[in-house]
Design an enzyme around this catalytic site. Structure first.
Site, PDB file in Angstrom:
ATOM      1  N   LYS A 157       0.839  -1.203   0.000  1.00 33.28           N
ATOM      2  CA  LYS A 157       0.000   0.000   0.000  1.00 33.28           C
ATOM      3  C   LYS A 157       0.874   1.254   0.000  1.00 33.28           C
ATOM      4  O   LYS A 157       1.935   1.275   0.634  1.00 33.28           O
ATOM      5  CB  LYS A 157      -0.895  -0.027   1.246  1.00 33.28           C
ATOM      6  CG  LYS A 157      -1.969   1.058   1.288  1.00 33.28           C
ATOM      7  CD  LYS A 157      -2.894   0.854   2.488  1.00 33.28           C
ATOM      8  CE  LYS A 157      -3.967   1.918   2.586  1.00 33.28           C
ATOM      9  NZ  LYS A 157      -4.857   1.716   3.746  1.00 33.28           N
TER      10      LYS A 157
ATOM     11  N   SER B 215      -9.855   1.703   2.928  1.00 31.71           N
ATOM     12  CA  SER B 215      -8.985   2.448   2.063  1.00 31.71           C
ATOM     13  C   SER B 215      -7.960   1.623   1.295  1.00 31.71           C
ATOM     14  O   SER B 215      -7.432   2.079   0.283  1.00 31.71           O
ATOM     15  CB  SER B 215      -8.256   3.507   2.891  1.00 31.71           C
ATOM     16  OG  SER B 215      -7.359   2.897   3.797  1.00 31.71           O
TER      17      SER B 215
ATOM     18  N   SER C 146      -9.919  -0.673   7.166  1.00 34.00           N
ATOM     19  CA  SER C 146      -9.369  -0.478   5.823  1.00 34.00           C
ATOM     20  C   SER C 146      -8.643  -1.675   5.223  1.00 34.00           C
ATOM     21  O   SER C 146      -8.273  -1.634   4.049  1.00 34.00           O
ATOM     22  CB  SER C 146      -8.431   0.730   5.805  1.00 34.00           C
ATOM     23  OG  SER C 146      -9.180   1.923   5.775  1.00 34.00           O
TER      24      SER C 146
END
Lengths: 496, 101
Positions: free
Chosen positions: A82, A157, A181
């Site tokens: 990420k 997210s 997330s």
């Protein structure tokens, strides 16, 4: 066999193929880049791809002499990271325009551990800006599409990290979970996502959103891959004082097979409200019935403050965010708005132009709840309710070992469906937030499909009881035998 | 809807957090933020007088490191990221503005 089938392998299968010299890390890495080229135009899971670095790394790994018995745990395994986790030499934009030129000058602790374990980093994945969002629609670089239905969001997210694994663009990835997330996008993309106990994984090198809640977690296709990745990334770190001084998670912490049916399962009433999509609650009830038939002790429990979790979370998380995001001022790194005459003007213009709308909204809200006159009304209350939420879980784990709930109240939604009303978007995390507030671990597991859309089951445990959590998840995965999402079979829609 | 936060307060919060919005943006924020804050009132249903706050989760006393200086190897990379640098100084616009004195 078809070389493209390689994309479906588990970590153990890759390692077996490497040991027997059936395939090399270079060949496997190339297969994933081929896939990325094929799908990225459509999915947009990645913000940066490092093909040159990854291929070089694969060749280096091959040149090392490694004995059959001494294989590093993730030798030659490609992984996506990420974009809020620092990988030295690669960008770390956090999905924000304010960090568009930022290249990480060091490795996060988890990345250091991954590299030592032999991984090949494919690239950095898309996310809601500074992890603030539940759909990846808040990325400053455009949204990611759900590989299972391209008209729908992949969740967020960590939407890029979930989508790339579901689309077979990467076998595993790392995400971060502040209020859900990792688990929510894993549920929306039909894969496995783990939020570890707060403090089980170092946050050093993870860009802060809400420091008392942020945790890095693995996203994988199978529970077994999740176990291996979690073993590698967990453990104490002297560079993160919030990292618990306990040994890393070990596969040996998982109870023996014969112990699994003795695990006591709790079903919290508050997670089966009329607001939950009946397809989700219905499917999870079926799973519960199946467990009862298998002889598991299943009891009903109550977590009475669940309904207040969302509000207290947003107060606490936004207060922390407004403080953490004060560092983006155009002085030391990142974007600076040129042409300002004074320092104050430079700060204001840089921040106003650099941040996206949701981040701006959250900074204003967070500043409000921390400001004099409102601190007691909001932030203090938020922290007190957090205590109640935490105590609910503590009490329930007196009577059971694990809790079973839906991950989300809704199936993956369409683009734009919830982005107009921020509160509607916040509701997507209503079942992942309370456990994040309490700091306890949770895993998201695909437990079936409604049409082509996956349904996520959440399993929660007491802090540091990931052994039981993962052991049970692996048992349940086998019992349910839900086919993995296979994007080729899913409807392909070109419009957004 | 009863507005908890006034337009002026939003303006003040923006100033405090070094942000600046046009009138149109302010009005949109006014609607969005009040819609979120109205939900926060739900917490008033709870009696919190005897509840202690949880600011963070810690499972044990945080360990302490030996107090020894260590060289940071990435100094050059750190300066390389700054928008404007001369030698080892970060350059910023004028700090003191006459109007702010």
């Amino acid at each position: 066999m078809n070389i493209a089938d390689l994309r479906h392998y588990s970590i153990e299968e890759y390692k077996k193929a490497y040991r027997s010299k059936e395939f090399t890390p270079t060949a496997v890495t190339r297969v994933f880049f081929d896939r990325i080229r094929e799908l990225e135009g459509d999915i947009h899971a990645f913000l940066a791809i490092d093909e040159e670095g990854a291929m070089k790394r694969a060749r280096e790994l091959e040149e090392k002499k490694i004995s059959d018995t001494d294989f590093p745990p993730l030798y030659g395994i490609p992984i996506a990271v990420k974009d809020n986790i620092c990988v030295k030499g690669l960008q770390a934009t956090c999905g924000s325009r304010i960090l568009r030129n930022f290249v990480a000058p060091y490795d996060a602790t988890v990345v250091e551990k991954l590299k030592k374990a032999g991984v090949i980093i494919l690239g950095k994945t898309n996310m809601d800006e500074f992890a603030m969002g539940s759909s990846t629609e808040n990325s400053g670089y455009g949204p990611t599409r759900n590989p299972l239905d391209r008209e729908r969001v992949p969740g967020g997210s960590s939407g890029g990290s979930a989508a790339c694994v579901a689309a077979l663009e990467a076998p595993l990835s790392l995400g971060s979970d502040t209020g859900g997330s990792v688990r929510q996008p894993a549920a929306f993309c039909g894969i496995v996502g783990l939020r570890p106990t707060y403090g089980r994984v170092s946050r050093y090198g993870l860009v802060s959103f809400a420091s008392s809640l942020d945790q890095i977690g693995p996203l994988t296709r199978t529970v077994d891959d999740c176990i291996t990745l979690f073993e590698v990334i967990s453990g104490q770190d002297e560079r993160d004082s919030t990292c618990a001084p306990y040994p890393p998670f070990s596969r040996n912490d998982i109870p023996k097979d014969e112990e699994i049916p003795k695990i006591r399962i709790g079903i919290p009433n508050e997670y089966f409200t009329p607001g939950v999509d009946p397809a989700i609650s219905g499917r999870i009830r079926e799973v519960i019935d199946l467990l009862v038939n298998k002889g598991f002790p299943v009891i009903n429990v109550s977590l009475p403050h669940t309904d207040f979790g969302l509000e207290s979370y947003y107060i606490v998380a936004l207060a922390e965010a407004s403080s953490n995001l004060a560092r983006y001022d155009g002085v030391l790194y990142g974007f600076r708005k040129e042409g300002s005459f004074t320092l104050q003007e430079m700060y204001t213009r840089t921040r106003t132009e650099g941040f996206g709308k949701e981040v701006l909204r959250r900074i204003v809200l967070g500043t409000y709840s921390l400001s004099s006159g409102y601190y007691d009304e909001y932030y203090l209350k938020g922290m007190k309710v957090r205590t109640l939420v935490r105590k609910d879980f503590e009490a329930s784990f007196q009577n059971c070992d694990l809790l079973l709930t839906p991950v989300t109240p809704c199936l993956p939604f369409r683009f734009g469906e919830r982005s107009r009303d921020p509160y509607q978007m916040y509701l997507a995390d209503v079942f992942t937030i309370p456990s994040a507030m309490a700091g306890i671990p949770g895993i998201s597991l695909n437990c079936g499909y409604q049409d082509h859309l996956p349904i996520g089951l959440q399993i929660l445990s007491a802090p540091f009881a990931e052994g039981k959590l993962l052991g049970f998840a692996r048992y349940l995965e086998k019992l349910l035998s839900i086919p993995l999402p296979f994007p080729e079979k899913m409807p392909r829609k070109e419009s957004l | 809807m009863s507005e908890k936060i006034s337009l002026d307060e939003i303006k003040k919060m923006a100033q405090l957090s070094k942000l600046s919005f046009s009138q149109e943006e302010l009005e949109q924020f006014f609607v969005d933020i009040n819609s979120v804050v109205s939900h926060f009132d739900k917490l008033n249903q709870l009696d919190l007088s005897d509840v202690s706050p949880t600011s963070h989760i810690s499972w044990s006393q945080p360990p302490s490191n030996p107090d020894e200086p260590r060289e940071w190897p990435g100094r050059q990379e750190v300066f390389a990221h700054a928008p404007q640098v001369i030698d080892s100084y970060f350059i910023v616009p004028k700090v003191v503005d006459k109007q702010e004195e």
